[in-house]
Scaffold this active site. Structure first.
Site, PDB file in Angstrom:
ATOM      1  CG  ASN A 186      -1.944  -1.038   1.330  1.00  0.00           C
ATOM      2  OD1 ASN A 186      -2.607  -1.513   0.125  1.00  0.00           O
ATOM      3  ND2 ASN A 186      -2.196  -1.606   2.345  1.00  0.00           N
ATOM      4  CE  LYS A 224      -3.764 -11.970   2.160  1.00  0.00           C
ATOM      5  NZ  LYS A 224      -3.558 -10.880   3.166  1.00  0.00           N
TER       6      LYS A 224
END
Ligand code: ADP
Ligand code: MG
Length: 317
Positions: free
Chosen positions: A13, A130
């Site tokens: 990110n 996940k």
């Protein structure tokens, strides 16, 4: 005397975030900003090894692969992880060389495509959790589950998503190469996205083969930090400190933690699985792996202050 080594893990990110335009120009600008921070750790006297996350980037690749499914065969997940190591490694290498030039520093940079061995019997393969890649409609998801054998789940009303295993990393295949480069004072980029997951192929002389999984980059970074005898493990993210009662009225930010205190808080469920939990677990494992080792969880832009013990949450014995 040999310099101490800092392994610096940071989230994907930091390079590509939700509000961004998604262009490579923007990613490159942000990669440069990140590299300036990394370099400031080097200026404190460390040799540095960078471990980038890859969540947003591998997510985009999976969307691209899926959109082109009818004309180009979709590669397996380990290949997607490897592709993300290539694209981020390239951007970070270009960025690092450019910020080194700004500082008039002559230093070499190398990115190592890194495979990480996982156990094919890891319990996460039986219960993958996940979420990765694009969202699908129920109809498309049913088709993919049948044709591709994917496990998929409904994600909070946003659609259906593939879930994969996130097994524990056991061994870094290229550890010796990474060590050699650090010994020769290279800035190394390795273990991107936690590493390309591989398992032993007993049908082929025990050679490695890729497997459909993703490794948490904080856990991969921890293994790498142990392997290269690092002194400090930085886990850089979007918060300056680790909190207990995170997001609640009695939230409390922590400056330092012993492994025992951290374990107690883990047991009490203070850290979100898949985000803060792997960081705290990685920090505990590293702090306990040898005397004198410490881990620091903090903001990317506060990393250099952290070296001086002025910010972040430090975990040490
Ligand atoms: P990265 O991409 O850097 O790995 P993650 O989103 O996976 O980042 O994990 C960091 C995030 O974890 C923080 O930005 C914060 O929103 C969240 N978080 C969850 N629990 C806690 C906690 N107890 N203390 C601080 N942050 C927490
Ligand atoms: Mg994360």
């Amino acid at each position: 005397m040999e310099k101490p080594i800092a392994v610096i893990a940071f989230g994907g990110n930091a390079i590509l975030d939700k509000g961004d335009d998604g262009s490579f120009e923007t990613q490159l600008e942000k990669a440069k900003t990140a590299c300036r921070e990394m370099l400031s750790i080097l200026h404190k006297g460390y040799d540095i090894c960078l471990v980038h996350g890859n969540g947003p980037q591998v997510g985009n690749l999976l969307i691209q692969f899926e959109k082109a499914r009818d004309i180009i065969p979709v590669p397996p997940l380990d290949v997607a992880v490897a592709s993300s190591q290539g694209l981020l490694g390239h951007m970070l290498e270009v960025s690092m060389r450019s910020v080194l030039a700004e500082d008039n520093m002559e230093k070499d940079v190398a990115c190592i495509l890194t495979q990480v061995v996982v156990d094919s019997e890891d319990p996460s393969f039986k219960n993958p959790t996940k979420p990765i890649g694009p969202f699908f409609t129920k109809k498309d998801a049913e088709c993919l589950m049948e044709k591709q054998g994917w496990k998929m789940v409904e994600d909070a009303g946003r659609g259906w998503r593939r879930v994969v295993a996130s097994p524990e990393p056991k061994k870094i295949v290229e550890a010796d190469s990474i060590l050699n480069l650090l010994d020769n004072e290279f800035i190394v980029i390795a273990c991107g996205g936690g590493g390309i997951p591989v398992v032993r192929d007993y049908g082929n002389k025990g050679c490695y083969k890729g497997v459909a999984a993703v490794i948490d980059k904080d856990m991969g970074g921890e293994l790498l930090a142990e392997d290269c005898g690092a002194d400090v493990l930085f886990l850089l993210t979007a918060v300056e400190h680790v909190a207990i009662n995170f997001g609640k009225p009695d939230e409390k930010w922590l400056d330092s933690l012993t492994p025992d205190e951290a374990r107690k808080y883990i047991g009490e469920g203070h850290f979100a699985p898949g985000s803060m939990l792997p960081k705290v677990e990685a920090a505990v494992e590293f702090a306990e792996s040898a005397p004198g080792r410490s881990a620091l969880i903090t903001l990317l832009e506060k990393a250099k202050d952290g070296v001086a013990g002025k910010t972040g949450t430090a975990i040490h014995q």
